[in-house]
Design a protein around this motif. Structure first.
Motif, PDB file in Angstrom:
ATOM      1  N   TYR A  14       0.884  -1.165   0.000  1.00 22.84           N
ATOM      2  CA  TYR A  14       0.000   0.000   0.000  1.00 22.84           C
ATOM      3  C   TYR A  14       0.920   1.211   0.000  1.00 22.84           C
ATOM      4  N   LYS A  17       4.172   1.094   2.124  1.00 22.14           N
ATOM      5  CA  LYS A  17       4.039   0.093   3.175  1.00 22.14           C
ATOM      6  C   LYS A  17       3.813  -1.297   2.589  1.00 22.14           C
ATOM      7  N   ALA A  19       2.405  -4.806   2.921  1.00 23.26           N
ATOM      8  CA  ALA A  19       1.405  -5.499   3.750  1.00 23.26           C
ATOM      9  C   ALA A  19       1.497  -7.017   3.623  1.00 23.26           C
ATOM     10  N   PRO A  38      -2.424 -11.903  14.299  1.00 23.93           N
ATOM     11  CA  PRO A  38      -2.862 -10.711  15.024  1.00 23.93           C
ATOM     12  C   PRO A  38      -3.455  -9.649  14.099  1.00 23.93           C
ATOM     13  N   SER A  39      -4.211  -8.770  14.678  1.00 26.30           N
ATOM     14  CA  SER A  39      -4.823  -7.671  13.946  1.00 26.30           C
ATOM     15  C   SER A  39      -3.751  -6.894  13.176  1.00 26.30           C
ATOM     16  N   GLY A  40      -4.022  -6.613  11.919  1.00 29.27           N
ATOM     17  CA  GLY A  40      -3.086  -5.835  11.112  1.00 29.27           C
ATOM     18  C   GLY A  40      -1.999  -6.660  10.434  1.00 29.27           C
ATOM     19  N   CYS A  41      -2.011  -7.988  10.590  1.00 25.64           N
ATOM     20  CA  CYS A  41      -0.926  -8.808  10.035  1.00 25.64           C
ATOM     21  C   CYS A  41      -1.066  -9.016   8.529  1.00 25.64           C
ATOM     22  N   GLY A  42      -2.270  -8.747   7.980  1.00 28.91           N
ATOM     23  CA  GLY A  42      -2.445  -8.883   6.528  1.00 28.91           C
ATOM     24  C   GLY A  42      -3.447  -9.945   6.098  1.00 28.91           C
ATOM     25  N   LYS A  43      -4.181 -10.516   7.040  1.00 29.13           N
ATOM     26  CA  LYS A  43      -5.132 -11.584   6.707  1.00 29.13           C
ATOM     27  C   LYS A  43      -6.172 -11.133   5.681  1.00 29.13           C
ATOM     28  N   SER A  44      -6.831 -10.007   5.965  1.00 26.48           N
ATOM     29  CA  SER A  44      -7.887  -9.545   5.053  1.00 26.48           C
ATOM     30  C   SER A  44      -7.306  -9.128   3.718  1.00 26.48           C
ATOM     31  N   THR A  45      -6.123  -8.534   3.773  1.00 24.38           N
ATOM     32  CA  THR A  45      -5.459  -8.141   2.521  1.00 24.38           C
ATOM     33  C   THR A  45      -5.233  -9.358   1.636  1.00 24.38           C
ATOM     34  N   ARG A  48      -8.543 -10.628   0.242  1.00 29.09           N
ATOM     35  CA  ARG A  48      -9.074  -9.766  -0.828  1.00 29.09           C
ATOM     36  C   ARG A  48      -8.323  -9.940  -2.143  1.00 29.09           C
ATOM     37  N   VAL A  57      -8.266  -0.392  -4.585  1.00 33.32           N
ATOM     38  CA  VAL A  57      -7.521   0.413  -3.630  1.00 33.32           C
ATOM     39  C   VAL A  57      -6.437   1.204  -4.358  1.00 33.32           C
TER      40      VAL A  57
HETATM   41  P1  ADP Z   1      -5.743  -7.981   9.233  1.00 40.45           P
HETATM   42  O1  ADP Z   1      -6.860  -8.425   8.361  1.00 40.45           O
HETATM   43  O2  ADP Z   1      -4.790  -9.077   9.556  1.00 40.45           O
HETATM   44  O3  ADP Z   1      -6.202  -7.260  10.465  1.00 40.45           O
HETATM   45  P2  ADP Z   1      -5.221  -6.100   7.081  1.00 40.45           P
HETATM   46  O4  ADP Z   1      -5.008  -6.960   5.917  1.00 40.45           O
HETATM   47  O5  ADP Z   1      -6.528  -5.437   7.242  1.00 40.45           O
HETATM   48  O6  ADP Z   1      -4.864  -6.926   8.410  1.00 40.45           O
HETATM   49  O7  ADP Z   1      -4.112  -4.968   7.108  1.00 40.45           O
HETATM   50  C1  ADP Z   1      -2.708  -5.260   6.925  1.00 40.45           C
HETATM   51  C2  ADP Z   1      -1.923  -3.954   6.993  1.00 40.45           C
HETATM   52  O8  ADP Z   1      -2.205  -3.159   5.851  1.00 40.45           O
HETATM   53  C3  ADP Z   1      -2.268  -3.102   8.205  1.00 40.45           C
HETATM   54  O9  ADP Z   1      -1.110  -2.460   8.641  1.00 40.45           O
HETATM   55  C4  ADP Z   1      -3.247  -2.112   7.635  1.00 40.45           C
HETATM   56  O10 ADP Z   1      -3.220  -0.918   8.375  1.00 40.45           O
HETATM   57  C5  ADP Z   1      -2.741  -1.911   6.231  1.00 40.45           C
HETATM   58  N1  ADP Z   1      -3.831  -1.567   5.280  1.00 40.45           N
HETATM   59  C6  ADP Z   1      -4.947  -2.289   5.064  1.00 40.45           C
HETATM   60  N2  ADP Z   1      -5.702  -1.724   4.088  1.00 40.45           N
HETATM   61  C7  ADP Z   1      -5.027  -0.610   3.694  1.00 40.45           C
HETATM   62  C8  ADP Z   1      -5.265   0.408   2.714  1.00 40.45           C
HETATM   63  N3  ADP Z   1      -6.365   0.417   1.949  1.00 40.45           N
HETATM   64  N4  ADP Z   1      -4.348   1.406   2.585  1.00 40.45           N
HETATM   65  C9  ADP Z   1      -3.234   1.407   3.347  1.00 40.45           C
HETATM   66  N5  ADP Z   1      -2.945   0.477   4.285  1.00 40.45           N
HETATM   67  C10 ADP Z   1      -3.827  -0.523   4.450  1.00 40.45           C
END
Ligand code: ADP
Ligand code: ADP
Length: 231
Positions: A14, A17, A19, A38-45, A48, A57
């Motif tokens: 991103y 950064k 991810a 853990p939260s923020g590790c990249g699971k949802s990314t 997706r 995005v």
């Molecule tokens: P998780 O699902 O494990 O909580 P995410 O995949 O949501 O983690 O996020 C992984 C990292 O990418 C986090 O640091 C988050 O802040 C960052 N992030 C997620 N979406 C975006 C975005 N659209 N733009 C910038 N950073 C993002």
């Protein structure tokens, strides 16, 4: 086991950064694979990436590849909607459309141009049965979906997703907005759904991953640190 999705040296940025960091992973067919960490590790990314939701995005850059049954998800044969018919998605917050229960489940079929009333009725009923919701709603299919409880709404969203027979169902924290009973119902449902679909589940809940998943991928700071058959 056949492979449904193959992640091949996937990195995602991103802006500056990073991810996701060089993830390679095989998602087997007809299994539940949990992505945990853990939260923020990249699971949802990562989740997706399977149906190219990150395309929307801004500033998002992807390296590496994901193949669905051997074909890259970025292959020209997919427009994004064709890909998403094969790879469905369910989110944390139930998001039924403010339409009738019936129209929610029939939505994807109608998008495909299906108008035959008998075929629609039959498919709606089958999808609601497969989502363990039929008996609760069969006498009120015309009611607005928003009149359902949130646990029922989440099963309705699952019925809407599976009515068009995707190959893969992505579930992003599907129970974390639900009460414990609704959570158990959906966990049980995932066990039944994997007979027909490949499931990828994002959860931060290790107990849930242990209860429902066949394989567990542990992610930490964008890296895959462990991938196991769930004991
Ligand atoms: P998780 O699902 O494990 O909580 P995410 O995949 O949501 O983690 O996020 C992984 C990292 O990418 C986090 O640091 C988050 O802040 C960052 N992030 C997620 N979406 C975006 C975005 N659209 N733009 C910038 N950073 C993002
Ligand atoms: P109820 O809505 O009362 O739970 P259903 O007949 O909808 O009853 O479903 C009963 C159980 O059988 C549920 O746990 C559901 O997961 C499972 N089930 C029903 N139909 C299917 C199907 N077509 N595919 C997979 N599982 C199914």
């Amino acid at each position: 086991e056949q492979t449904a999705l193959e992640v091949d040296h996937l990195s995602l940025y991103y802006g500056e950064k990073q991810a996701l960091n060089d993830i390679s992973l095989r998602i087997p067919q007809h299994q539940v694979t949990a992505l945990i960490g853990p939260s923020g590790c990249g699971k949802s990314t990562l989740l997706r990436c399977f149906n190219r939701m990150n395309d929307l995005v801004e500033n998002c850059r992807i390296e590496g590849d994901i193949r669905l049954r051997g074909v890259s998800v970025s292959d020209a044969q997919w427009d994004v909607s064709a890909l998403r018919r094969r790879v469905g998605m369910v989110f944390q917050r139930p998001n039924p459309f403010p339409k009738s229960i019936y129209d929610n489940v029939a939505y994807g079929l109608r998008l495909q141009g299906i108008r035959d009333r008998r075929l629609l009725d039959e498919t709606v009923e089958n999808a609601l049965r497969a989502a363990a919701l039929w008996h609760e709603v069969k006498d009120r299919l015309g009611d607005n979906a928003l009149t359902l409880s949130s646990g029922q709404q989440q099963r309705l969203v699952i019925a809407r997703a599976i009515a068009i027979e995707p190959e893969v169902l992505l579930l992003d924290e599907p129970t974390s907005a639900l009460d414990p009973i609704s959570t158990l119902v959906i966990e049980e449902l995932m066990g039944a759904l994997k007979q027909r679909f490949t499931l990828v589940l994002v959860t931060h809940n290790m107990q849930q991953a242990a209860r429902v998943s066949d394989y567990t991928a542990f992610i930490h700071q964008g890296k895959l640190i462990e991938y196991n058959h769930t004991d």
